[in-house]
Design a protein around this motif. Structure first.
Motif, PDB file in Angstrom:
ATOM      1  N   ARG A  68     -37.305  -3.719 -23.957  1.00 58.61           N
ATOM      2  CA  ARG A  68     -36.751  -2.395 -24.243  1.00 58.61           C
ATOM      3  C   ARG A  68     -36.911  -2.115 -25.743  1.00 58.61           C
ATOM      4  NH1 ARG A  68     -32.576  -4.551 -20.660  1.00 58.61           N
ATOM      5  NH2 ARG A  68     -32.704  -3.468 -18.677  1.00 58.61           N
ATOM      6  N   PRO A  69     -38.139  -1.927 -26.194  1.00 54.42           N
ATOM      7  CA  PRO A  69     -38.360  -1.712 -27.630  1.00 54.42           C
ATOM      8  C   PRO A  69     -37.815  -0.364 -28.098  1.00 54.42           C
ATOM      9  CG  PRO A  69     -40.402  -1.430 -26.420  1.00 54.42           C
ATOM     10  CD  PRO A  69     -39.367  -1.883 -25.422  1.00 54.42           C
ATOM     11  N   TYR A  70     -37.278  -0.354 -29.304  1.00 60.16           N
ATOM     12  CA  TYR A  70     -36.723   0.883 -29.860  1.00 60.16           C
ATOM     13  C   TYR A  70     -37.065   1.060 -31.335  1.00 60.16           C
ATOM     14  CZ  TYR A  70     -33.172  -2.541 -31.143  1.00 60.16           C
ATOM     15  OH  TYR A  70     -32.543  -3.654 -31.619  1.00 60.16           O
ATOM     16  N   THR A 116     -33.983   7.511 -35.715  1.00 60.14           N
ATOM     17  CA  THR A 116     -34.770   7.638 -34.482  1.00 60.14           C
ATOM     18  C   THR A 116     -34.592   6.406 -33.603  1.00 60.14           C
ATOM     19  OG1 THR A 116     -36.392   9.030 -35.625  1.00 60.14           O
ATOM     20  CG2 THR A 116     -37.077   8.053 -33.535  1.00 60.14           C
ATOM     21  N   ALA A 117     -34.546   5.220 -34.217  1.00 58.96           N
ATOM     22  CA  ALA A 117     -34.327   3.984 -33.448  1.00 58.96           C
ATOM     23  C   ALA A 117     -32.969   4.033 -32.749  1.00 58.96           C
ATOM     24  CB  ALA A 117     -34.419   2.766 -34.366  1.00 58.96           C
ATOM     25  N   LYS A 118     -31.961   4.477 -33.466  1.00 55.33           N
ATOM     26  CA  LYS A 118     -30.629   4.598 -32.857  1.00 55.33           C
ATOM     27  C   LYS A 118     -30.642   5.615 -31.715  1.00 55.33           C
ATOM     28  CE  LYS A 118     -27.765   3.204 -36.754  1.00 55.33           C
ATOM     29  NZ  LYS A 118     -26.570   3.519 -37.549  1.00 55.33           N
ATOM     30  N   GLN A 119     -31.343   6.716 -31.928  1.00 54.82           N
ATOM     31  CA  GLN A 119     -31.432   7.746 -30.887  1.00 54.82           C
ATOM     32  C   GLN A 119     -32.194   7.220 -29.671  1.00 54.82           C
ATOM     33  OE1 GLN A 119     -29.617  10.635 -31.500  1.00 54.82           O
ATOM     34  NE2 GLN A 119     -29.843  10.754 -29.293  1.00 54.82           N
ATOM     35  N   ASN A 120     -33.209   6.373 -29.909  1.00 53.60           N
ATOM     36  CA  ASN A 120     -33.946   5.752 -28.799  1.00 53.60           C
ATOM     37  C   ASN A 120     -33.003   4.937 -27.921  1.00 53.60           C
ATOM     38  OD1 ASN A 120     -36.369   6.838 -29.629  1.00 53.60           O
ATOM     39  ND2 ASN A 120     -37.118   4.958 -30.569  1.00 53.60           N
ATOM     40  N   ASP A 123     -30.536   7.486 -26.095  1.00 52.79           N
ATOM     41  CA  ASP A 123     -31.237   8.238 -25.046  1.00 52.79           C
ATOM     42  C   ASP A 123     -31.904   7.343 -24.008  1.00 52.79           C
ATOM     43  OD1 ASP A 123     -30.502  10.486 -26.456  1.00 52.79           O
ATOM     44  OD2 ASP A 123     -32.491  10.838 -27.312  1.00 52.79           O
ATOM     45  N   GLN A 124     -31.950   6.028 -24.285  1.00 53.22           N
ATOM     46  CA  GLN A 124     -32.591   5.068 -23.378  1.00 53.22           C
ATOM     47  C   GLN A 124     -34.060   5.422 -23.160  1.00 53.22           C
ATOM     48  OE1 GLN A 124     -30.308   2.344 -21.533  1.00 53.22           O
ATOM     49  NE2 GLN A 124     -29.767   2.836 -23.645  1.00 53.22           N
ATOM     50  N   ARG A 125     -34.745   5.851 -24.208  1.00 55.32           N
ATOM     51  CA  ARG A 125     -36.142   6.292 -24.113  1.00 55.32           C
ATOM     52  C   ARG A 125     -37.052   5.182 -23.604  1.00 55.32           C
ATOM     53  NH1 ARG A 125     -36.024   9.300 -29.670  1.00 55.32           N
ATOM     54  NH2 ARG A 125     -34.897  11.130 -29.009  1.00 55.32           N
ATOM     55  N   ASN A 126     -37.630   5.419 -22.461  1.00 55.79           N
ATOM     56  CA  ASN A 126     -38.577   4.500 -21.823  1.00 55.79           C
ATOM     57  C   ASN A 126     -37.977   3.126 -21.546  1.00 55.79           C
ATOM     58  OD1 ASN A 126     -40.696   6.465 -21.895  1.00 55.79           O
ATOM     59  ND2 ASN A 126     -40.935   5.989 -24.069  1.00 55.79           N
ATOM     60  N   PHE A 127     -36.681   3.050 -21.365  1.00 59.03           N
ATOM     61  CA  PHE A 127     -36.030   1.771 -21.080  1.00 59.03           C
ATOM     62  C   PHE A 127     -36.009   1.515 -19.573  1.00 59.03           C
ATOM     63  CE2 PHE A 127     -32.915   1.114 -24.878  1.00 59.03           C
ATOM     64  CZ  PHE A 127     -33.980   1.193 -25.756  1.00 59.03           C
ATOM     65  N   VAL A 128     -36.183   0.268 -19.213  1.00 57.63           N
ATOM     66  CA  VAL A 128     -35.977  -0.153 -17.835  1.00 57.63           C
ATOM     67  C   VAL A 128     -34.462  -0.148 -17.616  1.00 57.63           C
ATOM     68  CG1 VAL A 128     -36.217  -2.082 -16.222  1.00 57.63           C
ATOM     69  CG2 VAL A 128     -38.042  -1.600 -17.870  1.00 57.63           C
ATOM     70  N   PRO A 129     -33.982   0.480 -16.546  1.00 58.01           N
ATOM     71  CA  PRO A 129     -32.523   0.520 -16.311  1.00 58.01           C
ATOM     72  C   PRO A 129     -31.966  -0.899 -16.125  1.00 58.01           C
ATOM     73  CG  PRO A 129     -33.677   2.023 -14.832  1.00 58.01           C
ATOM     74  CD  PRO A 129     -34.720   1.204 -15.523  1.00 58.01           C
ATOM     75  N   LEU A 130     -30.676  -1.019 -16.354  1.00 59.88           N
ATOM     76  CA  LEU A 130     -30.021  -2.309 -16.149  1.00 59.88           C
ATOM     77  C   LEU A 130     -30.113  -2.724 -14.685  1.00 59.88           C
ATOM     78  CD1 LEU A 130     -26.751  -1.884 -18.256  1.00 59.88           C
ATOM     79  CD2 LEU A 130     -28.768  -3.246 -18.836  1.00 59.88           C
ATOM     80  N   ALA A 131     -30.203  -4.011 -14.490  1.00 63.83           N
ATOM     81  CA  ALA A 131     -30.249  -4.558 -13.127  1.00 63.83           C
ATOM     82  C   ALA A 131     -28.882  -4.361 -12.469  1.00 63.83           C
ATOM     83  CB  ALA A 131     -30.604  -6.037 -13.175  1.00 63.83           C
ATOM     84  N   PRO A 132     -28.861  -4.183 -11.143  1.00 60.90           N
ATOM     85  CA  PRO A 132     -27.580  -4.050 -10.436  1.00 60.90           C
ATOM     86  C   PRO A 132     -26.627  -5.221 -10.725  1.00 60.90           C
ATOM     87  CG  PRO A 132     -29.386  -3.481  -8.978  1.00 60.90           C
ATOM     88  CD  PRO A 132     -30.005  -4.020 -10.241  1.00 60.90           C
ATOM     89  N   ALA A 133     -27.175  -6.430 -10.880  1.00 58.85           N
ATOM     90  CA  ALA A 133     -26.326  -7.591 -11.175  1.00 58.85           C
ATOM     91  C   ALA A 133     -25.672  -7.462 -12.554  1.00 58.85           C
ATOM     92  CB  ALA A 133     -27.161  -8.875 -11.112  1.00 58.85           C
TER      93      ALA A 133
END
Length: 166
Positions: A68-70, A116-120, A123-133
């Motif tokens: 999850r690079p920011y 911008t890094a903080k905003q990334n 906003d979760q820009r291009n982040f893989v969502p958290l796993a259900p676990a």
């Protein structure tokens, strides 16, 4: 009235280039560092794990965490603007003699990329969502948030910049 420039031989041109080169030489020693830099931004309350280590895991991923690079995307997003800011500062200070223009520009660049890094992250820009676990584990700890990298805010709030005057 006309503006003319007379160059009398290669020696005169070499001299002008030499003086211009000397004038810009000091800018090679300046820069800006953005991320987790000073000791206060590295430490996390109640754990030996540092923000820098967590940022590295999040940026490149691990066997259980997707990348999850920011920070780098913040730099790349602003690349054109950064070039414009620094180019203008070099002209202002290097050619026009406006003292402090480069230092001011480096501060502007630092703030721009940091914010911008903080905003990334927000906003979760291009982040893989958290796993259900992971979400289930958070709920067991009475934390209802589902955004990656925003559990305590320590990682987000520790991003800083420092203008280097080498």
């Amino acid at each position: 009235m006309a503006l003319t420039m007379k160059v009398e031989g290669a020696d005169a041109l070499k001299s002008d280039i030499f003086h211009l080169k000397k004038r810009f030489e000091r800018f090679n020693k300046q820069g800006v560092s953005i991320g987790y830099i000073e000791a206060k931004s590295l430490k996390r309350k109640g754990t030996p794990v540092t923000n820098l280590k967590i940022a590295t895991w999040q940026t490149y991923g691990t066997h259980t965490i997707p990348p999850r690079p920011y920070l780098k995307p913040a730099l790349l997003t602003n690349e054109k603007r950064i070039h414009e800011i620094l180019e203008q500062a070099l002209v202002d200070e290097g050619l026009s003699g406006k003292t402090g223009a480069v230092n001011k520009a480096l501060n502007v660049v630092g703030m721009l990329v940091r914010d911008t890094a903080k905003q990334n992250i927000v906003d979760q820009r291009n982040f893989v969502p958290l796993a259900p676990a992971t979400i289930a584990a958070r709920k067991r700890q009475d934390f209802k948030g589902t955004k990656a990298l925003i559990r305590t805010g320590a990682l987000l709030n520790a991003i800083q910049y420092v203008v280097d005057k080498k």
